[in-house]
Design an enzyme around this catalytic site. Structure first.
Site, short mmCIF file in Angstrom:
data_model
loop_
_atom_site.label_atom_id
_atom_site.label_comp_id
_atom_site.label_asym_id
_atom_site.label_seq_id
_atom_site.Cartn_x
_atom_site.Cartn_y
_atom_site.Cartn_z
N TYR A 142 5.29 46.10 56.39
CA TYR A 142 5.91 46.26 55.07
C TYR A 142 7.43 46.19 55.15
CZ TYR A 142 1.93 47.71 52.16
OH TYR A 142 0.78 47.75 51.42
N LYS A 189 -5.71 47.68 65.73
CA LYS A 189 -6.25 46.37 66.14
C LYS A 189 -5.69 46.11 67.54
CE LYS A 189 -8.52 42.56 65.27
NZ LYS A 189 -9.98 42.48 65.05
N ASP A 222 -11.34 46.20 61.74
CA ASP A 222 -12.45 45.45 61.14
C ASP A 222 -13.74 46.25 61.22
OD1 ASP A 222 -12.26 45.13 63.90
OD2 ASP A 222 -12.84 43.02 63.92
N ASP A 246 -3.16 50.93 53.73
CA ASP A 246 -3.20 50.44 52.35
C ASP A 246 -4.58 49.89 52.04
OD1 ASP A 246 -2.17 49.61 49.84
OD2 ASP A 246 -2.07 47.56 50.62
N ASP A 250 -7.97 51.77 49.63
CA ASP A 250 -8.66 51.22 48.45
C ASP A 250 -10.16 51.13 48.71
OD1 ASP A 250 -6.21 50.83 47.10
OD2 ASP A 250 -6.92 48.92 46.25
C1 IPM Z 1 -0.23 51.71 47.43
C2 IPM Z 1 0.14 50.45 46.70
C3 IPM Z 1 1.52 49.99 47.16
C4 IPM Z 1 1.44 49.69 48.63
C5 IPM Z 1 2.09 48.80 46.37
C6 IPM Z 1 2.14 49.08 44.88
C7 IPM Z 1 3.44 48.38 46.88
O1 IPM Z 1 -0.83 49.47 46.89
O2 IPM Z 1 0.52 52.71 47.32
O3 IPM Z 1 -1.26 51.72 48.11
O4 IPM Z 1 1.06 48.57 49.01
O5 IPM Z 1 1.76 50.57 49.43
MG MG Z 2 -2.54 50.12 47.95
#
Ligand code: IPM
Ligand code: MG
Length: 352
Positions: A142, A189, A222, A246, A250
């Site tokens: 990042y 990884k 993975d 990240d 999700d």
């Molecule tokens: C998160 C989001 C952020 C990230 C974005 C909005 C930059 O997806 O906080 O998980 O990638 O960290």
């Molecule tokens: Mg995110």
């Protein structure tokens, strides 16, 4: 207790969910005799529209002069499909994390019994799931050097980590494991990436020197992505770098049945910020359908950060009550017809 809270509502549904969290915090302050003072500031697309900058200096000042930051969401579709945009709302969030040195992002994931049938995953797979992700937040790909060749045909993003960046979050994750089920999984990884091999070496050394009592294991990312769906209850504390964290967070949100339930805390040496993990949900903006629970649970993490543990627990109990009684936004209870603010009202009235 008196605390000053910087409120950065941001874009899309951000302001709607943040105002419900403030409702709940006000109910806490009334019941428990605290004073929370709020100072609002701009961030994200709305800040670009008003000032040209996704993180204006003034906003940063409000944050650094507060005891904590409560954050809503950022992002606007007008930037998403435009790779040539010079400034992007997300830069505001990334700059905020970096400027406040919020290196540790803590994301709890839980399968609520009352919602177990809402998850697309089978009940017997997810039942009992309760883990927390420690995602490194200010390093890695990042923030590494980015390049784009003059002809626009070659690009790169550097993934760079130092031993001290790994150690400081690993200490936090090991300590968290001790307070939970005493197990930590490092996700990396290391079969391919040099930076992952550094993570493995540093975490292994720290384990041997300071945390040998904690069960430590390792998974390639993975495989971890697969394990998280096959058998999520095996995890207790997950430690991982920025990008992997990240992605898997999700993925983890699917377990609970709605991304609208997942809270997070971003902690650094000096500052702390609390935000839902979901985005700005532009399609839902202004419709009263956004789930405020992720932001309300983020506010509960903020109360824990202030050492107001009883108050934090009162918020979590009130959230459980809403979930048990189906007082939820439509993505969870389609027939219930509860709006964002109905859910916030119910939870704030249930604080005892
Ligand atoms: C998160 C989001 C952020 C990230 C974005 C909005 C930059 O997806 O906080 O998980 O990638 O960290
Ligand atoms: Mg995110």
């Amino acid at each position: 207790m008196h605390k000053k809270i910087a409120v950065l509502s941001g874009d899309g549904i951000g302001p709607e969910v943040v105002s419900e969290a403030i409702k709940v915090l006000n109910s806490v302050s009334e019941k428990f005799g605290h004073t929370f003072e709020y100072e609002h500031a701009l961030v994200g697309a709305i800040a670009i529209d008003k000032t040209g900058d996704p993180l204006p200096d003034e906003t940063l000042k409000v944050c650094t002069s507060s005891d904590a930051v409560l954050f809503g969401a950022i992002g606007d579709p007008k930037y998403d499909n435009n790779p040539d945009a010079k400034v992007r709302p997300e830069q505001g969030l990334l700059a905020l994390r970096k400027s406040l040195n919020l290196f540790s992002n803590i994301r709890p994931v839980k399968a609520y019994d009352s919602l177990i049938d809402r998850s697309p995953l089978k009940e017997d797979r997810i039942s009992g799931t309760d883990f927390v992700i420690y995602r490194e937040l200010t390093g890695g790909i990042y923030f590494g050097e980015k390049t784009l060749s003059e002809d626009g045909k070659t690009a790169s993003d550097l993934c760079l980590y130092t031993q001290s960046e790994i150690e400081r979050i690993a200490h936090m994750a090991f300590k968290a494991a001790r307070k939970r089920r005493n197990k930590m999984t490092l996700i990396d990884k290391a079969n391919v990436l040099e930076s992952s091999r550094l993570w493995r070496r540093v975490v292994t050394e720290l384990h041997q020197s300071d945390y040998a009592d904690v069960d430590l294991d390792f998974l390639f990312v993975d495989n971890a992505a697969m394990q998280m769906i096959l058998n999520p209850a095996q995890f207790d504390v997950i430690l991982t770098e920025n990008m992997f964290g990240d992605i898997i967070s999700d993925e983890g949100s699917v377990i609970g049945g709605s991304i609208g339930l997942l809270a997070s805390a971003s902690i650094g040496g000096q500052y702390a910020m609390f935000e839902p993990i979901h985005g700005s949900f532009p399609q839902g903006t202004g419709k009263g359908i956004a789930n405020p629970i992720a932001t309300i649970l983020s506010a509960a993490m903020m109360l824990d950060h202030f050492s107001l543990n009883q108050e934090a627990e009162a918020v979590r109990t009130a959230v459980d009550k809403a979930l048990q009684n189906g007082v939820c936004t439509p993505e969870i209870n389609a027939g219930g017809q509860y709006t964002t603010s109905d859910v916030g009202d119910y939870i704030s009235k249930s604080i005892t």
